[in-house]
Design a protein around this motif. Sequence first.
Motif, PDB file in Angstrom:
ATOM      1  N   GLN A 253      55.887  41.069  31.274  1.00 34.70           N
ATOM      2  CA  GLN A 253      55.535  40.019  32.102  1.00 34.70           C
ATOM      3  C   GLN A 253      54.231  40.749  32.373  1.00 34.70           C
ATOM      4  N   HIS A 254      53.103  39.784  32.794  1.00 37.69           N
ATOM      5  CA  HIS A 254      51.769  40.640  32.978  1.00 37.69           C
ATOM      6  C   HIS A 254      51.823  40.335  34.735  1.00 37.69           C
ATOM      7  N   LEU A 255      51.072  40.925  35.604  1.00 38.26           N
ATOM      8  CA  LEU A 255      51.742  40.771  36.937  1.00 38.26           C
ATOM      9  C   LEU A 255      49.988  41.050  37.548  1.00 38.26           C
ATOM     10  N   THR A 256      49.198  39.603  38.259  1.00 40.55           N
ATOM     11  CA  THR A 256      48.158  39.539  39.012  1.00 40.55           C
ATOM     12  C   THR A 256      47.776  39.764  40.218  1.00 40.55           C
ATOM     13  N   VAL A 257      47.540  39.998  41.430  1.00 33.73           N
ATOM     14  CA  VAL A 257      46.616  40.266  42.646  1.00 33.73           C
ATOM     15  C   VAL A 257      45.429  40.115  43.259  1.00 33.73           C
ATOM     16  N   LYS A 269      41.710  44.367  54.030  1.00 29.73           N
ATOM     17  CA  LYS A 269      42.930  44.227  53.393  1.00 29.73           C
ATOM     18  C   LYS A 269      42.759  43.731  52.652  1.00 29.73           C
ATOM     19  N   GLN A 270      41.315  43.428  51.762  1.00 24.49           N
ATOM     20  CA  GLN A 270      41.574  42.257  51.166  1.00 24.49           C
ATOM     21  C   GLN A 270      41.675  42.919  49.758  1.00 24.49           C
ATOM     22  N   ASN A 271      41.385  44.817  49.156  1.00 23.56           N
ATOM     23  CA  ASN A 271      41.744  44.974  48.379  1.00 23.56           C
ATOM     24  C   ASN A 271      43.064  44.642  47.526  1.00 23.56           C
ATOM     25  N   PRO A 272      42.889  44.606  46.258  1.00 24.11           N
ATOM     26  CA  PRO A 272      44.177  43.840  45.586  1.00 24.11           C
ATOM     27  C   PRO A 272      44.609  44.912  44.987  1.00 24.11           C
ATOM     28  N   VAL A 273      43.688  46.048  45.025  1.00 28.96           N
ATOM     29  CA  VAL A 273      45.047  47.042  43.947  1.00 28.96           C
ATOM     30  C   VAL A 273      45.580  48.168  45.383  1.00 28.96           C
ATOM     31  N   PRO A 274      45.924  48.099  46.459  1.00 25.27           N
ATOM     32  CA  PRO A 274      47.142  48.771  47.000  1.00 25.27           C
ATOM     33  C   PRO A 274      48.197  47.661  47.326  1.00 25.27           C
ATOM     34  N   ARG A 275      47.891  46.173  47.349  1.00 25.71           N
ATOM     35  CA  ARG A 275      48.599  45.283  47.641  1.00 25.71           C
ATOM     36  C   ARG A 275      49.574  45.771  46.008  1.00 25.71           C
ATOM     37  N   LEU A 276      48.662  45.579  44.608  1.00 22.59           N
ATOM     38  CA  LEU A 276      49.645  45.828  43.784  1.00 22.59           C
ATOM     39  C   LEU A 276      50.544  46.888  42.906  1.00 22.59           C
ATOM     40  N   VAL A 277      49.766  47.462  43.895  1.00 20.76           N
ATOM     41  CA  VAL A 277      50.590  49.298  44.447  1.00 20.76           C
ATOM     42  C   VAL A 277      51.587  49.367  44.615  1.00 20.76           C
ATOM     43  N   ARG A 278      51.486  48.954  45.734  1.00 23.13           N
ATOM     44  CA  ARG A 278      52.934  48.922  46.862  1.00 23.13           C
ATOM     45  C   ARG A 278      53.838  47.732  45.759  1.00 23.13           C
ATOM     46  N   ALA A 279      53.735  46.607  45.170  1.00 21.38           N
ATOM     47  CA  ALA A 279      55.227  45.568  44.571  1.00 21.38           C
ATOM     48  C   ALA A 279      54.848  46.921  42.874  1.00 21.38           C
ATOM     49  N   LEU A 280      54.390  47.455  42.228  1.00 23.04           N
ATOM     50  CA  LEU A 280      54.608  48.202  41.343  1.00 23.04           C
ATOM     51  C   LEU A 280      55.860  49.155  42.002  1.00 23.04           C
ATOM     52  N   SER A 346      59.662  49.266  31.949  1.00 23.77           N
ATOM     53  CA  SER A 346      58.295  50.312  32.235  1.00 23.77           C
ATOM     54  C   SER A 346      57.310  49.783  32.851  1.00 23.77           C
ATOM     55  N   LEU A 347      56.992  50.676  33.723  1.00 26.27           N
ATOM     56  CA  LEU A 347      55.127  49.861  33.653  1.00 26.27           C
ATOM     57  C   LEU A 347      54.561  50.775  33.333  1.00 26.27           C
ATOM     58  N   THR A 348      53.111  49.893  32.315  1.00 26.66           N
ATOM     59  CA  THR A 348      52.622  50.428  31.325  1.00 26.66           C
ATOM     60  C   THR A 348      51.609  50.042  31.428  1.00 26.66           C
ATOM     61  N   VAL A 349      50.821  48.827  31.413  1.00 26.67           N
ATOM     62  CA  VAL A 349      49.628  48.968  31.397  1.00 26.67           C
ATOM     63  C   VAL A 349      49.295  48.743  33.394  1.00 26.67           C
ATOM     64  N   LEU A 350      47.327  49.012  33.620  1.00 26.44           N
ATOM     65  CA  LEU A 350      47.554  49.382  34.989  1.00 26.44           C
ATOM     66  C   LEU A 350      46.180  48.967  35.084  1.00 26.44           C
ATOM     67  N   ASN A 351      45.319  48.178  35.479  1.00 28.90           N
ATOM     68  CA  ASN A 351      43.769  47.784  35.604  1.00 28.90           C
ATOM     69  C   ASN A 351      43.612  47.134  37.368  1.00 28.90           C
ATOM     70  N   ALA A 363      43.855  43.007  40.436  1.00 25.51           N
ATOM     71  CA  ALA A 363      44.867  44.147  40.478  1.00 25.51           C
ATOM     72  C   ALA A 363      45.359  43.566  39.252  1.00 25.51           C
ATOM     73  N   THR A 364      45.642  44.246  37.794  1.00 22.73           N
ATOM     74  CA  THR A 364      46.466  43.628  37.137  1.00 22.73           C
ATOM     75  C   THR A 364      47.798  44.094  36.672  1.00 22.73           C
ATOM     76  N   ALA A 365      48.603  44.549  36.160  1.00 24.60           N
ATOM     77  CA  ALA A 365      49.537  45.814  35.721  1.00 24.60           C
ATOM     78  C   ALA A 365      50.494  44.523  34.526  1.00 24.60           C
ATOM     79  N   GLU A 366      51.279  45.599  33.887  1.00 25.32           N
ATOM     80  CA  GLU A 366      51.774  44.605  32.486  1.00 25.32           C
ATOM     81  C   GLU A 366      53.090  45.995  32.701  1.00 25.32           C
ATOM     82  N   ILE A 367      54.038  44.940  33.143  1.00 25.43           N
ATOM     83  CA  ILE A 367      55.495  46.038  32.523  1.00 25.43           C
ATOM     84  C   ILE A 367      56.607  44.879  30.803  1.00 25.43           C
ATOM     85  N   ASP A 368      57.047  46.633  30.770  1.00 21.77           N
ATOM     86  CA  ASP A 368      57.734  46.534  29.420  1.00 21.77           C
ATOM     87  C   ASP A 368      59.448  46.366  29.751  1.00 21.77           C
TER      88      ASP A 368
END
Length: 495
Positions: A253-257, A269-280, A346-351, A363-368
């Motif tokens: 899966q690929h996740l985008t905020v 509050k419009q910073n997508p990084v902490p929002r993605l980090v909370r999800a992860l 497994s959380l793997t890719v993080l941008n 901010a994006t992430a990929e999970i295996d």
Amino acid sequence: MLGWHRAVLGDRLALRDVRLLGNPPSGSMMRYKLLLVAALATATPLYPQSSTRPPDWVALGNETVRTMSDYLKINTTNPPGNELEGALFLKRILEREGFEVQILDTAELGKGRGNLYARLKGNGSKRAIALVHHIDVVPSDTRYWTVDPFSGVIKDGYLYGRGALDMKGDGIVHLMAMLALKRSGVPLTRDIVFIANTDEELASTGALVFVDRHPDLLKDVEFLFTEGGGNPIRDGKLEYYGVGVAEKRTFWQHLTVKGTPSHGSRPTKQNPVPRLVRALNRIANYETPLHVTPGVQKYFQDISRNFTGERRAWLADVRAAIANPGARAWLTSDLYWNAILRNTISLTVLNGSNKTNVIPAEATAEIDIRLLPDQDVARVLADLERIVDDTAVKWRTILQPKVPLENPTDTDLFRAIERAARERDPNALVTTPMLTGATDRPTYRKLGIITYGISPFKVPVEDGQKGVHGNDERISIENIGFGVKFLYDVLRYAQ
Ligand SMILES: [Zn+2]
């Protein structure tokens, strides 16, 4: 095999001097011949008909080592693969032995690529057995190898080379066991089909194209085997003969905020990084439920005999054991057991941003995610969305799971493996560990073929973990002799 890749690459050996070795000195040649004699010095079974001639095992073992060494010298690193050169090498050998060989799918697979198909005819009274290997290998980082990965060098009783274990070594054992059956005139009720395919390590296009374009060549095949099993040696002792009947399903899966880009000096509050980090973080803390599939249940029950006391009882009935907190903690403390008892994530890719002072636009992430064979994909995804509980997180599937793979064990081929194993060791344990990585088996399973993971080698766990996709991949000469005779017997007993 795809799927081990990242985990194993993380486990690099310390940097060593890179020494390029040429041909082995004659002393080492002598030593490997002696090892072969030792490996092959088991009782020769009876042959039913006087017209059959048992192979000269020492000569065949030597021929297998030479052929494997030559095959390992062909650089089939994927990408680009260059499998056609490997296929033509196999074709020359097969044609010399009187086989009709087809090189297939060259146009569909692209430049320098192709699948190979050949068949040893039986009398047709039973359905065929197919031996499948992939010609491609993963890249090698020569800085961490002590030999040239494509020298096919023999050193200290081992044949070194990228693909020795995964899985050109297996391919040559398939080839030589089949040639030995032909040469010795063993009566066959089942045809033996030999397939070498392309691109298993990246996109599996070789198997996909083959199954798509040539189902006719497989229509009489009852059993197929390829990688996905293993016979591990732990502390110098063979743990079991492992026949892979099931494998986890890869689901990425690929996740985008999305957010609003701005300067890092003014938090927003419009910073997508902490929002993605909370999800992860929620995903990382999520414990997937434990679930026991039939092959895994059999595996734990089989290996329980190697344990004593309450652990033995837990393993013998793992379905009951997972309800017991003590048993559950013990079972899941083993990384492999944990991975065959549940879906894993497994959380793997993080941008995020590529500059420290810039709040990024997204901010994006990929999970295996690796699913047990019987899981409902849509439900798993719905569970994850519920755990994350944030509509700002957009999910996209980047790799759909293949067909679920779970195979029966009450078959002629499984019994043949048990017989060949017990002839070598009367107490041999033959069991069904699930593969946590992925192979081409589901692609063939789609046609209804029973597909097993079978390895002809007994590999120390350290060699397997370091060598498969890692550095200094190697197979012992003793193992090569063992493997060709073992497979010859398995194929004979499955008739
Ligand atoms: Zn492989």
